[in-house]
Design a protein around this motif. Sequence first.
Motif, PDB file in Angstrom:
ATOM      1  N   SER A 139     -14.481  -3.956  -6.966  1.00  0.00           N
ATOM      2  CA  SER A 139     -13.585  -2.889  -7.402  1.00  0.00           C
ATOM      3  C   SER A 139     -12.225  -2.927  -6.715  1.00  0.00           C
ATOM      4  N   ARG A 140     -12.065  -3.753  -5.690  1.00  0.00           N
ATOM      5  CA  ARG A 140     -10.800  -3.777  -4.957  1.00  0.00           C
ATOM      6  C   ARG A 140      -9.587  -4.092  -5.841  1.00  0.00           C
ATOM      7  N   PRO A 141      -9.697  -4.994  -6.833  1.00  0.00           N
ATOM      8  CA  PRO A 141      -8.533  -5.210  -7.709  1.00  0.00           C
ATOM      9  C   PRO A 141      -8.064  -3.938  -8.424  1.00  0.00           C
ATOM     10  N   LEU A 142      -8.988  -3.036  -8.744  1.00  0.00           N
ATOM     11  CA  LEU A 142      -8.598  -1.774  -9.376  1.00  0.00           C
ATOM     12  C   LEU A 142      -7.867  -0.889  -8.375  1.00  0.00           C
ATOM     13  N   TYR A 143      -8.351  -0.855  -7.136  1.00  0.00           N
ATOM     14  CA  TYR A 143      -7.680  -0.118  -6.062  1.00  0.00           C
ATOM     15  C   TYR A 143      -6.257  -0.650  -5.883  1.00  0.00           C
ATOM     16  N   ASP A 144      -6.142  -1.983  -5.816  1.00  0.00           N
ATOM     17  CA  ASP A 144      -4.822  -2.588  -5.620  1.00  0.00           C
ATOM     18  C   ASP A 144      -3.901  -2.328  -6.806  1.00  0.00           C
ATOM     19  N   GLN A 145      -4.454  -2.277  -8.002  1.00  0.00           N
ATOM     20  CA  GLN A 145      -3.647  -1.978  -9.183  1.00  0.00           C
ATOM     21  C   GLN A 145      -2.996  -0.610  -9.071  1.00  0.00           C
ATOM     22  N   ILE A 146      -3.738   0.352  -8.559  1.00  0.00           N
ATOM     23  CA  ILE A 146      -3.185   1.690  -8.350  1.00  0.00           C
ATOM     24  C   ILE A 146      -2.176   1.687  -7.200  1.00  0.00           C
ATOM     25  N   LYS A 147      -2.549   1.065  -6.114  1.00  0.00           N
ATOM     26  CA  LYS A 147      -1.699   1.060  -4.917  1.00  0.00           C
ATOM     27  C   LYS A 147      -0.358   0.377  -5.159  1.00  0.00           C
ATOM     28  N   MET A 148      -0.357  -0.681  -5.963  1.00  0.00           N
ATOM     29  CA  MET A 148       0.848  -1.492  -6.134  1.00  0.00           C
ATOM     30  C   MET A 148       1.708  -1.044  -7.316  1.00  0.00           C
ATOM     31  N   ALA A 149       1.396   0.086  -7.926  1.00  0.00           N
ATOM     32  CA  ALA A 149       2.113   0.526  -9.119  1.00  0.00           C
ATOM     33  C   ALA A 149       3.585   0.878  -8.889  1.00  0.00           C
ATOM     34  N   PRO A 150       3.975   1.512  -7.771  1.00  0.00           N
ATOM     35  CA  PRO A 150       5.380   1.926  -7.623  1.00  0.00           C
ATOM     36  C   PRO A 150       6.341   0.740  -7.531  1.00  0.00           C
ATOM     37  N   GLU A 151       7.509   0.903  -8.100  1.00  0.00           N
ATOM     38  CA  GLU A 151       8.533  -0.130  -8.043  1.00  0.00           C
ATOM     39  C   GLU A 151       8.952  -0.373  -6.596  1.00  0.00           C
ATOM     40  N   PHE A 152       9.000  -1.643  -6.217  1.00  0.00           N
ATOM     41  CA  PHE A 152       9.385  -2.060  -4.872  1.00  0.00           C
ATOM     42  C   PHE A 152       8.433  -1.543  -3.795  1.00  0.00           C
ATOM     43  N   GLY A 153       7.275  -1.016  -4.205  1.00  0.00           N
ATOM     44  CA  GLY A 153       6.300  -0.548  -3.229  1.00  0.00           C
ATOM     45  C   GLY A 153       6.736   0.682  -2.457  1.00  0.00           C
ATOM     46  N   ILE A 154       7.616   1.516  -3.047  1.00  0.00           N
ATOM     47  CA  ILE A 154       8.128   2.706  -2.372  1.00  0.00           C
ATOM     48  C   ILE A 154       7.269   3.916  -2.731  1.00  0.00           C
ATOM     49  N   CYS A 155       6.902   4.689  -1.728  1.00  0.00           N
ATOM     50  CA  CYS A 155       6.064   5.871  -1.913  1.00  0.00           C
ATOM     51  C   CYS A 155       6.708   6.847  -2.896  1.00  0.00           C
ATOM     52  N   PRO A 156       5.996   7.257  -3.956  1.00  0.00           N
ATOM     53  CA  PRO A 156       6.585   8.188  -4.916  1.00  0.00           C
ATOM     54  C   PRO A 156       6.665   9.619  -4.408  1.00  0.00           C
ATOM     55  N   LEU A 157       5.994   9.917  -3.300  1.00  0.00           N
ATOM     56  CA  LEU A 157       5.977  11.289  -2.784  1.00  0.00           C
ATOM     57  C   LEU A 157       7.188  11.601  -1.909  1.00  0.00           C
ATOM     58  N   CYS A 158       7.743  10.557  -1.263  1.00  0.00           N
ATOM     59  CA  CYS A 158       8.938  10.768  -0.434  1.00  0.00           C
ATOM     60  C   CYS A 158      10.126   9.947  -0.917  1.00  0.00           C
ATOM     61  N   GLY A 159       9.859   8.887  -1.679  1.00  0.00           N
ATOM     62  CA  GLY A 159      10.939   8.043  -2.174  1.00  0.00           C
ATOM     63  C   GLY A 159      11.618   7.244  -1.099  1.00  0.00           C
ATOM     64  N   GLN A 160      10.967   7.044   0.039  1.00  0.00           N
ATOM     65  CA  GLN A 160      11.614   6.391   1.162  1.00  0.00           C
ATOM     66  C   GLN A 160      10.749   5.320   1.825  1.00  0.00           C
ATOM     67  N   ARG A 161       9.555   5.676   2.221  1.00  0.00           N
ATOM     68  CA  ARG A 161       8.719   4.753   2.992  1.00  0.00           C
ATOM     69  C   ARG A 161       7.864   3.878   2.079  1.00  0.00           C
ATOM     70  N   ASN A 162       7.313   2.811   2.664  1.00  0.00           N
ATOM     71  CA  ASN A 162       6.496   1.877   1.902  1.00  0.00           C
ATOM     72  C   ASN A 162       5.094   2.426   1.656  1.00  0.00           C
ATOM     73  N   VAL A 163       4.561   2.157   0.467  1.00  0.00           N
ATOM     74  CA  VAL A 163       3.177   2.521   0.163  1.00  0.00           C
ATOM     75  C   VAL A 163       2.244   1.758   1.093  1.00  0.00           C
ATOM     76  N   ALA A 164       1.305   2.485   1.690  1.00  0.00           N
ATOM     77  CA  ALA A 164       0.349   1.862   2.606  1.00  0.00           C
ATOM     78  C   ALA A 164      -1.093   2.186   2.258  1.00  0.00           C
ATOM     79  N   THR A 165      -1.280   3.150   1.366  1.00  0.00           N
ATOM     80  CA  THR A 165      -2.635   3.617   1.092  1.00  0.00           C
ATOM     81  C   THR A 165      -2.678   4.269  -0.290  1.00  0.00           C
ATOM     82  N   VAL A 166      -3.858   4.758  -0.650  1.00  0.00           N
ATOM     83  CA  VAL A 166      -4.028   5.529  -1.883  1.00  0.00           C
ATOM     84  C   VAL A 166      -4.525   6.913  -1.489  1.00  0.00           C
ATOM     85  N   ASP A 167      -3.815   7.930  -1.953  1.00  0.00           N
ATOM     86  CA  ASP A 167      -4.129   9.308  -1.606  1.00  0.00           C
ATOM     87  C   ASP A 167      -4.874   9.992  -2.741  1.00  0.00           C
ATOM     88  N   HIS A 168      -5.857  10.815  -2.383  1.00  0.00           N
ATOM     89  CA  HIS A 168      -6.522  11.660  -3.375  1.00  0.00           C
ATOM     90  C   HIS A 168      -5.683  12.924  -3.555  1.00  0.00           C
TER      91      HIS A 168
END
Length: 290
Positions: A87-116
């Motif tokens: 199932s890890r490819p599905l996890y990575d598909q969600i994690k890697m969705a934002p453009e340039f890997g930027i967190c959509p919640l702050c618009g500044q830092r790099n995505v590092a995890t998946v939040d519920h």
Amino acid sequence: MKRLRPPLIHATDTVHACVAGITIAERAQALMDALPTIQISEAEYLELGPAGQLYRITPSNSVTPSIDSALMGVIYKSHFARQGSPSRPLYDQIKMAPEFGICPLCGQRNVATVDHYLPQTRFPTLNLTPLNLVPACSDCNKKKLASVPMSAESQTFHPYFDELSNERWLIAEIHPSSPPSVSFGIRPAEAWDDVMTARMRHHFLVMDLEELYIAQAASEMADISYALEETGATTGLEGIRQHLDSQFRSRHARDPNSWKTALYEGLRDSDWFCAEGYRLIRNRAQTTTR
């Protein structure tokens, strides 16, 4: 804050992928037996999410009599998110969705995890539901923690459902001081109702975005101070304003509501900054915060 396209995968996909990697037969069967319950919860989520009413979903301590919240957490961590699992490819598909890997919640830092979005300890039926899984930086994930929204206004921004206007709503105010100081705030877009306005201000507060943006703005102003002084020495106030306007338009074309867009708009529109404030940036190594 950035809108994301909702995942193209569903809870059925994540459950089947997890089951394929579970070697404990009883656990695998229990998860398969829980699939109808998980699908019902996903359908409710999909119904309430676009309407901004996820706060209406009732928390629970279990998925089925065979799977409680703790076991569902184990399934998520040890099977869905585990490196090398089916199932890890599905996890990575969600994690890697934002453009340039930027967190959509702050618009500044790099995505590092998946939040519920709705926390897994309180909503175990949604642990494997892709719509409830949001790519995030570690800081935003920690700041949000396991908070449960109790009203429409207490919901944070949801990247899959909440449409943020391209109208300018993130603003920066420049304060005359030596060195110059900056504050950031929310100016409601015309398309927002009172609930959306309250939610965006709540999100801004929960995620400590003003503190983050102030720190970044201080660094940005330090970076441009020499160029501004050279521009001011040769072209004066209007040259400074034109330079800042060019920077604003470039940032605005990329993201109308990034902190850089807001900063350069604020600097450009400040007569004090364009006339003299830019000379005071280097009075200290770090800009004073408000």
